[in-house]
Design a protein around this motif. Sequence first.
Motif, PDB file in Angstrom:
ATOM      1  N   LEU A  44      -1.760  -3.377 -47.025  1.00 33.49           N
ATOM      2  CA  LEU A  44      -1.076  -2.176 -47.307  1.00 33.49           C
ATOM      3  C   LEU A  44      -1.331  -1.529 -48.681  1.00 33.49           C
ATOM      4  O   LEU A  44      -1.357  -0.682 -49.170  1.00 33.49           O
ATOM      5  N   LEU A  45      -1.873  -2.834 -49.563  1.00 33.42           N
ATOM      6  CA  LEU A  45      -2.111  -2.317 -51.105  1.00 33.42           C
ATOM      7  C   LEU A  45      -3.384  -1.657 -51.109  1.00 33.42           C
ATOM      8  O   LEU A  45      -3.532  -0.482 -52.023  1.00 33.42           O
ATOM      9  N   SER A  46      -4.431  -1.770 -50.306  1.00 31.24           N
ATOM     10  CA  SER A  46      -5.723  -1.333 -50.205  1.00 31.24           C
ATOM     11  C   SER A  46      -5.816  -0.325 -49.073  1.00 31.24           C
ATOM     12  O   SER A  46      -6.663   0.425 -48.901  1.00 31.24           O
ATOM     13  N   MET A  47      -4.890  -0.364 -48.055  1.00 33.11           N
ATOM     14  CA  MET A  47      -4.902   0.365 -46.855  1.00 33.11           C
ATOM     15  C   MET A  47      -5.946   0.076 -45.969  1.00 33.11           C
ATOM     16  O   MET A  47      -6.553   0.966 -45.450  1.00 33.11           O
ATOM     17  N   GLU A  48      -6.367  -1.339 -46.013  1.00 32.98           N
ATOM     18  CA  GLU A  48      -7.429  -1.628 -45.093  1.00 32.98           C
ATOM     19  C   GLU A  48      -6.691  -2.621 -43.817  1.00 32.98           C
ATOM     20  O   GLU A  48      -5.698  -3.415 -44.068  1.00 32.98           O
ATOM     21  N   LEU A  49      -7.298  -2.572 -42.668  1.00 31.40           N
ATOM     22  CA  LEU A  49      -7.021  -3.265 -41.408  1.00 31.40           C
ATOM     23  C   LEU A  49      -8.238  -3.960 -41.005  1.00 31.40           C
ATOM     24  O   LEU A  49      -9.288  -3.338 -41.052  1.00 31.40           O
ATOM     25  N   PHE A  50      -8.070  -5.140 -40.675  1.00 30.24           N
ATOM     26  CA  PHE A  50      -9.061  -6.032 -40.321  1.00 30.24           C
ATOM     27  C   PHE A  50      -8.758  -6.589 -38.885  1.00 30.24           C
ATOM     28  O   PHE A  50      -7.736  -7.001 -38.616  1.00 30.24           O
ATOM     29  N   LYS A  51      -9.711  -6.501 -37.989  1.00 26.26           N
ATOM     30  CA  LYS A  51      -9.585  -7.279 -36.734  1.00 26.26           C
ATOM     31  C   LYS A  51     -10.492  -8.624 -36.782  1.00 26.26           C
ATOM     32  O   LYS A  51     -11.668  -8.262 -36.818  1.00 26.26           O
ATOM     33  N   ILE A  52      -9.910  -9.637 -36.562  1.00 25.93           N
ATOM     34  CA  ILE A  52     -10.627 -10.720 -36.705  1.00 25.93           C
ATOM     35  C   ILE A  52     -10.516 -11.569 -35.548  1.00 25.93           C
ATOM     36  O   ILE A  52      -9.652 -11.934 -34.887  1.00 25.93           O
ATOM     37  N   GLU A  53     -11.914 -11.739 -35.006  1.00 25.69           N
ATOM     38  CA  GLU A  53     -11.990 -12.257 -33.420  1.00 25.69           C
ATOM     39  C   GLU A  53     -11.478 -13.671 -33.698  1.00 25.69           C
ATOM     40  O   GLU A  53     -12.093 -14.671 -34.575  1.00 25.69           O
ATOM     41  N   ILE A  54     -10.716 -14.170 -32.760  1.00 23.99           N
ATOM     42  CA  ILE A  54     -10.319 -15.739 -32.871  1.00 23.99           C
ATOM     43  C   ILE A  54     -10.800 -16.248 -31.383  1.00 23.99           C
ATOM     44  O   ILE A  54     -10.440 -15.710 -30.535  1.00 23.99           O
ATOM     45  N   LYS A  55     -11.489 -17.292 -31.221  1.00 21.68           N
ATOM     46  CA  LYS A  55     -11.914 -17.987 -30.177  1.00 21.68           C
ATOM     47  C   LYS A  55     -10.957 -19.318 -29.926  1.00 21.68           C
ATOM     48  O   LYS A  55     -10.414 -19.779 -30.826  1.00 21.68           O
ATOM     49  N   ARG A  56     -10.796 -19.465 -28.627  1.00 20.74           N
ATOM     50  CA  ARG A  56     -10.303 -20.764 -28.088  1.00 20.74           C
ATOM     51  C   ARG A  56     -10.990 -21.926 -28.820  1.00 20.74           C
ATOM     52  O   ARG A  56     -12.201 -21.761 -28.731  1.00 20.74           O
ATOM     53  N   ARG A  57     -10.281 -22.814 -29.314  1.00 17.04           N
ATOM     54  CA  ARG A  57     -11.187 -24.043 -29.843  1.00 17.04           C
ATOM     55  C   ARG A  57     -10.888 -24.883 -28.672  1.00 17.04           C
ATOM     56  O   ARG A  57     -10.139 -25.177 -28.125  1.00 17.04           O
ATOM     57  N   ASP A  58     -12.172 -25.765 -28.351  1.00 15.67           N
ATOM     58  CA  ASP A  58     -12.247 -26.528 -27.277  1.00 15.67           C
ATOM     59  C   ASP A  58     -11.271 -27.788 -27.603  1.00 15.67           C
ATOM     60  O   ASP A  58     -10.786 -28.289 -26.497  1.00 15.67           O
ATOM     61  N   ASP A  59     -11.083 -28.154 -28.757  1.00  9.84           N
ATOM     62  CA  ASP A  59     -10.252 -29.383 -28.835  1.00  9.84           C
ATOM     63  C   ASP A  59      -8.928 -28.808 -29.089  1.00  9.84           C
ATOM     64  O   ASP A  59      -8.174 -29.590 -29.652  1.00  9.84           O
ATOM     65  N   CYS A  60      -8.442 -27.624 -28.817  1.00  3.20           N
ATOM     66  CA  CYS A  60      -6.975 -27.053 -29.014  1.00  3.20           C
ATOM     67  C   CYS A  60      -6.085 -27.807 -28.007  1.00  3.20           C
ATOM     68  O   CYS A  60      -6.318 -27.470 -26.624  1.00  3.20           O
ATOM     69  N   PRO A  61      -5.284 -28.751 -28.256  1.00  5.15           N
ATOM     70  CA  PRO A  61      -4.606 -29.372 -26.851  1.00  5.15           C
ATOM     71  C   PRO A  61      -3.546 -28.313 -26.183  1.00  5.15           C
ATOM     72  O   PRO A  61      -3.390 -28.850 -25.075  1.00  5.15           O
ATOM     73  N   ILE A  62      -3.261 -27.243 -26.772  1.00  5.73           N
ATOM     74  CA  ILE A  62      -2.492 -26.344 -26.122  1.00  5.73           C
ATOM     75  C   ILE A  62      -3.375 -25.358 -24.990  1.00  5.73           C
ATOM     76  O   ILE A  62      -3.103 -25.492 -24.157  1.00  5.73           O
ATOM     77  N   CYS A  63      -4.607 -24.941 -25.536  1.00  9.71           N
ATOM     78  CA  CYS A  63      -5.243 -24.247 -24.742  1.00  9.71           C
ATOM     79  C   CYS A  63      -6.136 -25.004 -23.730  1.00  9.71           C
ATOM     80  O   CYS A  63      -6.219 -24.608 -22.528  1.00  9.71           O
ATOM     81  N   ASN A  64      -6.275 -26.410 -24.123  1.00 13.43           N
ATOM     82  CA  ASN A  64      -7.191 -27.104 -22.851  1.00 13.43           C
ATOM     83  C   ASN A  64      -6.122 -27.614 -21.911  1.00 13.43           C
ATOM     84  O   ASN A  64      -6.650 -28.585 -21.054  1.00 13.43           O
ATOM     85  N   GLY A  65      -4.771 -27.647 -22.346  1.00 16.72           N
ATOM     86  CA  GLY A  65      -3.499 -27.986 -21.438  1.00 16.72           C
ATOM     87  C   GLY A  65      -3.399 -29.725 -21.452  1.00 16.72           C
ATOM     88  O   GLY A  65      -2.531 -30.127 -20.603  1.00 16.72           O
ATOM     89  N   ARG A  66      -3.908 -30.305 -22.408  1.00 14.12           N
ATOM     90  CA  ARG A  66      -3.587 -31.718 -22.557  1.00 14.12           C
ATOM     91  C   ARG A  66      -1.969 -31.747 -23.024  1.00 14.12           C
ATOM     92  O   ARG A  66      -1.411 -32.658 -22.606  1.00 14.12           O
ATOM     93  N   LEU A  67      -1.508 -30.966 -23.928  1.00 10.90           N
ATOM     94  CA  LEU A  67      -0.235 -30.887 -24.328  1.00 10.90           C
ATOM     95  C   LEU A  67       0.842 -30.049 -23.197  1.00 10.90           C
ATOM     96  O   LEU A  67       0.863 -28.950 -23.003  1.00 10.90           O
ATOM     97  N   ARG A  68       1.534 -30.805 -22.420  1.00 13.42           N
ATOM     98  CA  ARG A  68       2.442 -30.185 -21.426  1.00 13.42           C
ATOM     99  C   ARG A  68       3.979 -30.415 -21.722  1.00 13.42           C
ATOM    100  O   ARG A  68       4.684 -29.987 -20.847  1.00 13.42           O
ATOM    101  N   GLN A  69       4.352 -31.011 -22.584  1.00 13.05           N
ATOM    102  CA  GLN A  69       5.781 -30.975 -22.999  1.00 13.05           C
ATOM    103  C   GLN A  69       5.821 -30.869 -24.634  1.00 13.05           C
ATOM    104  O   GLN A  69       4.883 -31.375 -25.352  1.00 13.05           O
ATOM    105  N   ILE A  70       6.941 -30.788 -25.038  1.00 15.30           N
ATOM    106  CA  ILE A  70       7.180 -30.877 -26.361  1.00 15.30           C
ATOM    107  C   ILE A  70       7.833 -32.265 -27.055  1.00 15.30           C
ATOM    108  O   ILE A  70       8.543 -32.722 -26.501  1.00 15.30           O
ATOM    109  N   TYR A  71       6.928 -32.484 -27.980  1.00 14.81           N
ATOM    110  CA  TYR A  71       7.199 -34.004 -28.543  1.00 14.81           C
ATOM    111  C   TYR A  71       7.648 -33.863 -29.918  1.00 14.81           C
ATOM    112  O   TYR A  71       6.823 -33.094 -30.765  1.00 14.81           O
TER     113      TYR A  71
END
Length: 256
Positions: A216-243
């Motif tokens: 808001l200081l420069s009044m710029e908005l950026f859209k940054i593409e975020i891709k699923r990480r293959d090693d993300c344990p959340i997105c690949n379903g390996r983490l199934r409960q909270i530890y």
Amino acid sequence: MNIDMERYIRQLMIPYFGEEAQEKLLSSKVLIVGAGGLGSPVIMYLSSAGVGELTIVDFDAVEKTNLQRQVIHAGKIGWNKAESAMEFVSKLNPDVYVRTLKEKIEPGNVMDIINGHDLVVSCPDNFRTRFLLNDACRIKGIPLIHGAIFEFEGEAMTITDSSPCYRCLYPEAYPEKTPGIIGATAGVIGSIQAVEAIKVLTGLGDLLDCLLRVDLLSMELFKIEIKRRDDCPICNGRLRQIYPENYEDSCRIVTY
């Protein structure tokens, strides 16, 4: 469902919104974690729009330093923030039922707290809570709206089953310190979170399929593409409960 037409007329006038979308809002249950700088505009705009049930979680008390950005707490220094927010909503819109939880989000309670909600809006001021909400919501399949602010800057991201998650963006926490914040920055990012929440609940419009960064200081908005990480344990379903060990120090996943 009986709709207060006078209260909601300005949004009912939108041709592709109408009574069907309003009924969806009135039947929705939303969890808002944090009733501070981001939570204040989220609570204000979701309650005024007619979201039927809000659960507001905050263990903290209102301090004078909060009022520069946490405007819903005016005149209530010393109150618990969740209770203060509930009192604000009761005066703004009696259609909305509010539950309050005056406790911290922890590995032992997060699954119970998010259970039964259609959507979670993440408004805390620390990485640990954001990671807990991200992981729990992905495990339970509940959409999550992320927001964070710093000085004149902020970011927002809508996380669903089909999107990357918060850990795809930040695999672990980095050192935190209390930031300076322009109050209006919290208002802008919190309002974006509220709009995204309304879109999720009504099924209207395109959701943020990226990270939105706002300067808001420069009044710029950026859209940054975020891709699923293959090693993300959340997105690949390996983490199934909270530890609990996954939410210590850097909050990096160490146990599946």
